[in-house]
Design a protein around this motif. Structure first.
Motif, PDB file in Angstrom:
ATOM      1  N   LEU A 200      18.205 -27.518  -6.875  1.00 49.17           N
ATOM      2  CA  LEU A 200      17.124 -28.481  -7.112  1.00 49.17           C
ATOM      3  C   LEU A 200      17.692 -29.828  -7.548  1.00 49.17           C
ATOM      4  CD1 LEU A 200      14.670 -26.040  -8.849  1.00 49.17           C
ATOM      5  CD2 LEU A 200      14.387 -27.086  -6.610  1.00 49.17           C
ATOM      6  N   PRO A 201      16.992 -30.927  -7.251  1.00 48.77           N
ATOM      7  CA  PRO A 201      17.510 -32.261  -7.582  1.00 48.77           C
ATOM      8  C   PRO A 201      17.606 -32.517  -9.087  1.00 48.77           C
ATOM      9  CG  PRO A 201      15.445 -32.410  -6.326  1.00 48.77           C
ATOM     10  CD  PRO A 201      15.735 -30.975  -6.539  1.00 48.77           C
ATOM     11  N   ARG A 202      18.424 -33.480  -9.433  1.00 44.18           N
ATOM     12  CA  ARG A 202      18.666 -33.826 -10.835  1.00 44.18           C
ATOM     13  C   ARG A 202      17.378 -34.217 -11.566  1.00 44.18           C
ATOM     14  NH1 ARG A 202      22.923 -35.731 -14.127  1.00 44.18           N
ATOM     15  NH2 ARG A 202      22.228 -37.276 -15.645  1.00 44.18           N
ATOM     16  N   VAL A 203      16.502 -34.965 -10.900  1.00 38.77           N
ATOM     17  CA  VAL A 203      15.264 -35.415 -11.535  1.00 38.77           C
ATOM     18  C   VAL A 203      14.401 -34.211 -11.938  1.00 38.77           C
ATOM     19  CG1 VAL A 203      13.936 -35.726  -9.400  1.00 38.77           C
ATOM     20  CG2 VAL A 203      13.390 -37.104 -11.413  1.00 38.77           C
ATOM     21  N   THR A 204      14.446 -33.144 -11.170  1.00 40.43           N
ATOM     22  CA  THR A 204      13.703 -31.931 -11.506  1.00 40.43           C
ATOM     23  C   THR A 204      14.261 -31.313 -12.782  1.00 40.43           C
ATOM     24  OG1 THR A 204      13.252 -31.543  -9.181  1.00 40.43           O
ATOM     25  CG2 THR A 204      12.982 -29.667 -10.654  1.00 40.43           C
ATOM     26  N   TRP A 205      15.576 -31.290 -12.906  1.00 43.49           N
ATOM     27  CA  TRP A 205      16.213 -30.776 -14.120  1.00 43.49           C
ATOM     28  C   TRP A 205      15.834 -31.620 -15.334  1.00 43.49           C
ATOM     29  CZ3 TRP A 205      18.819 -26.408 -15.248  1.00 43.49           C
ATOM     30  CH2 TRP A 205      19.190 -25.593 -14.178  1.00 43.49           C
ATOM     31  N   GLU A 206      15.822 -32.934 -15.159  1.00 44.52           N
ATOM     32  CA  GLU A 206      15.465 -33.817 -16.277  1.00 44.52           C
ATOM     33  C   GLU A 206      14.030 -33.554 -16.726  1.00 44.52           C
ATOM     34  OE1 GLU A 206      16.282 -37.608 -14.540  1.00 44.52           O
ATOM     35  OE2 GLU A 206      18.462 -37.411 -14.816  1.00 44.52           O
ATOM     36  N   ARG A 207      13.111 -33.452 -15.773  1.00 42.71           N
ATOM     37  CA  ARG A 207      11.714 -33.173 -16.116  1.00 42.71           C
ATOM     38  C   ARG A 207      11.570 -31.796 -16.743  1.00 42.71           C
ATOM     39  NH1 ARG A 207       9.535 -35.556 -10.454  1.00 42.71           N
ATOM     40  NH2 ARG A 207       9.600 -37.754 -11.049  1.00 42.71           N
ATOM     41  N   PHE A 208      12.321 -30.837 -16.226  1.00 44.86           N
ATOM     42  CA  PHE A 208      12.285 -29.479 -16.767  1.00 44.86           C
ATOM     43  C   PHE A 208      12.725 -29.458 -18.228  1.00 44.86           C
ATOM     44  CE2 PHE A 208      14.775 -25.529 -17.511  1.00 44.86           C
ATOM     45  CZ  PHE A 208      13.713 -24.658 -17.587  1.00 44.86           C
ATOM     46  N   VAL A 209      13.812 -30.145 -18.533  1.00 45.51           N
ATOM     47  CA  VAL A 209      14.308 -30.176 -19.919  1.00 45.51           C
ATOM     48  C   VAL A 209      13.281 -30.848 -20.832  1.00 45.51           C
ATOM     49  CG1 VAL A 209      16.073 -31.166 -21.417  1.00 45.51           C
ATOM     50  CG2 VAL A 209      16.747 -30.039 -19.308  1.00 45.51           C
ATOM     51  N   ILE A 210      12.661 -31.925 -20.362  1.00 46.56           N
ATOM     52  CA  ILE A 210      11.639 -32.612 -21.176  1.00 46.56           C
ATOM     53  C   ILE A 210      10.479 -31.668 -21.467  1.00 46.56           C
ATOM     54  CG2 ILE A 210       9.895 -34.442 -21.123  1.00 46.56           C
ATOM     55  CD1 ILE A 210      12.000 -36.130 -19.543  1.00 46.56           C
ATOM     56  N   TRP A 211       9.956 -30.994 -20.438  1.00 43.04           N
ATOM     57  CA  TRP A 211       8.841 -30.078 -20.643  1.00 43.04           C
ATOM     58  C   TRP A 211       9.257 -28.861 -21.468  1.00 43.04           C
ATOM     59  CZ3 TRP A 211       4.021 -31.180 -20.524  1.00 43.04           C
ATOM     60  CH2 TRP A 211       3.549 -32.184 -19.700  1.00 43.04           C
ATOM     61  N   LEU A 212      10.488 -28.423 -21.310  1.00 47.44           N
ATOM     62  CA  LEU A 212      10.983 -27.292 -22.099  1.00 47.44           C
ATOM     63  C   LEU A 212      11.027 -27.648 -23.579  1.00 47.44           C
ATOM     64  CD1 LEU A 212      12.173 -24.413 -21.909  1.00 47.44           C
ATOM     65  CD2 LEU A 212      14.420 -25.467 -21.758  1.00 47.44           C
ATOM     66  N   VAL A 213      11.520 -28.828 -23.895  1.00 44.66           N
ATOM     67  CA  VAL A 213      11.573 -29.274 -25.295  1.00 44.66           C
ATOM     68  C   VAL A 213      10.163 -29.397 -25.866  1.00 44.66           C
ATOM     69  CG1 VAL A 213      12.200 -31.219 -26.784  1.00 44.66           C
ATOM     70  CG2 VAL A 213      13.828 -30.376 -25.090  1.00 44.66           C
ATOM     71  N   ILE A 214       9.240 -29.975 -25.095  1.00 48.33           N
ATOM     72  CA  ILE A 214       7.855 -30.089 -25.554  1.00 48.33           C
ATOM     73  C   ILE A 214       7.263 -28.694 -25.789  1.00 48.33           C
ATOM     74  CG2 ILE A 214       5.512 -30.748 -24.842  1.00 48.33           C
ATOM     75  CD1 ILE A 214       6.833 -33.145 -23.371  1.00 48.33           C
ATOM     76  N   GLY A 215       7.479 -27.786 -24.852  1.00 46.45           N
ATOM     77  CA  GLY A 215       6.952 -26.428 -24.977  1.00 46.45           C
ATOM     78  C   GLY A 215       7.529 -25.680 -26.172  1.00 46.45           C
ATOM     79  N   ILE A 216       8.819 -25.812 -26.400  1.00 43.17           N
ATOM     80  CA  ILE A 216       9.439 -25.150 -27.558  1.00 43.17           C
ATOM     81  C   ILE A 216       8.894 -25.740 -28.853  1.00 43.17           C
ATOM     82  CG2 ILE A 216      11.629 -24.892 -28.797  1.00 43.17           C
ATOM     83  CD1 ILE A 216      12.969 -24.543 -26.047  1.00 43.17           C
ATOM     84  N   GLY A 217       8.691 -27.055 -28.871  1.00 42.57           N
ATOM     85  CA  GLY A 217       8.116 -27.693 -30.060  1.00 42.57           C
ATOM     86  C   GLY A 217       6.718 -27.174 -30.359  1.00 42.57           C
ATOM     87  N   VAL A 218       5.879 -27.080 -29.340  1.00 40.76           N
ATOM     88  CA  VAL A 218       4.519 -26.561 -29.521  1.00 40.76           C
ATOM     89  C   VAL A 218       4.570 -25.097 -29.963  1.00 40.76           C
ATOM     90  CG1 VAL A 218       2.395 -25.944 -28.286  1.00 40.76           C
ATOM     91  CG2 VAL A 218       3.447 -28.176 -27.918  1.00 40.76           C
ATOM     92  N   TYR A 219       5.440 -24.321 -29.341  1.00 41.81           N
ATOM     93  CA  TYR A 219       5.571 -22.898 -29.678  1.00 41.81           C
ATOM     94  C   TYR A 219       5.932 -22.699 -31.141  1.00 41.81           C
ATOM     95  CZ  TYR A 219       7.471 -18.167 -29.659  1.00 41.81           C
ATOM     96  OH  TYR A 219       7.743 -16.869 -29.959  1.00 41.81           O
TER      97      TYR A 219
END
Length: 158
Positions: free
Chosen positions: A121-140
């Motif tokens: 998958l492209p780099r931009v997908t990884w960047e967005r994934f990490v951003i959403w992962l951090v947000i999700g872990i914070g909410v969790y």
């Protein structure tokens, strides 16, 4: 903050799973639950098709969303495969209604194949994934910290 990484013994978890009451997990769905689930699925499908129709005019947006969905799903599969390996080693005698065949080969192949697909998958997908992962872990963790039974029990004992 000291109770953030508190753990419960497996015996206590098993006892809580057997509890009956207002704050326990339901083991079956009644007619009203099934109707609500069906309505939710219909609403979700409507939202999905509306977003898909709106994105049809902008193919780049649709591709971006699909790649983000792909990386999230593949990551979940990797975590499940790792969980199978860890639980088979740390708790080999736990009751399992379904057992993964050919352990450790199936989980290792799942990790390798999903990892390979994720790396394509492209780099931009990884960047967005990490951003959403951090947000999700914070909410969790924020939700878990505020609603933790262990935290409330320790407050009452103090």
């Amino acid at each position: 903050m000291a109770n953030l990484f508190a753990r419960k013994p497996i015996d206590k978890l098993m006892a809580e799973a057997q509890e009956v009451g207002e704050h326990t997990l339901k083991r079956s769905l009644g007619p009203m639950n099934l109707v609500a689930l069906g309505i939710g699925a219909i609403i979700g499908a409507g939202i999905f098709s509306t977003v898909g129709s709106a994105a049809a005019g902008n193919v780049a947006v649709a591709i971006s969303w699909s790649e983000l969905t792909n990386i999230g799903t593949l990551f979940a599969f990797v975590l499940v495969a790792i969980g199978i390996l860890v639980l088979r080693r740390t708790n080999p005698d736990a009751p399992r209604p379904f057992r993964t065949p050919l352990v450790p080969w199936v989980p290792l192949l799942a990790i390798a194949s999903c990892g390979y697909l994720m790396l394509q998958l492209p780099r931009v997908t990884w960047e967005r994934f990490v951003i959403w992962l951090v947000i999700g872990i914070g909410v969790y963790f924020a939700y878990g910290y505020r609603h933790s039974r262990l935290r409330h029990e320790s407050r009452l004992n103090d």
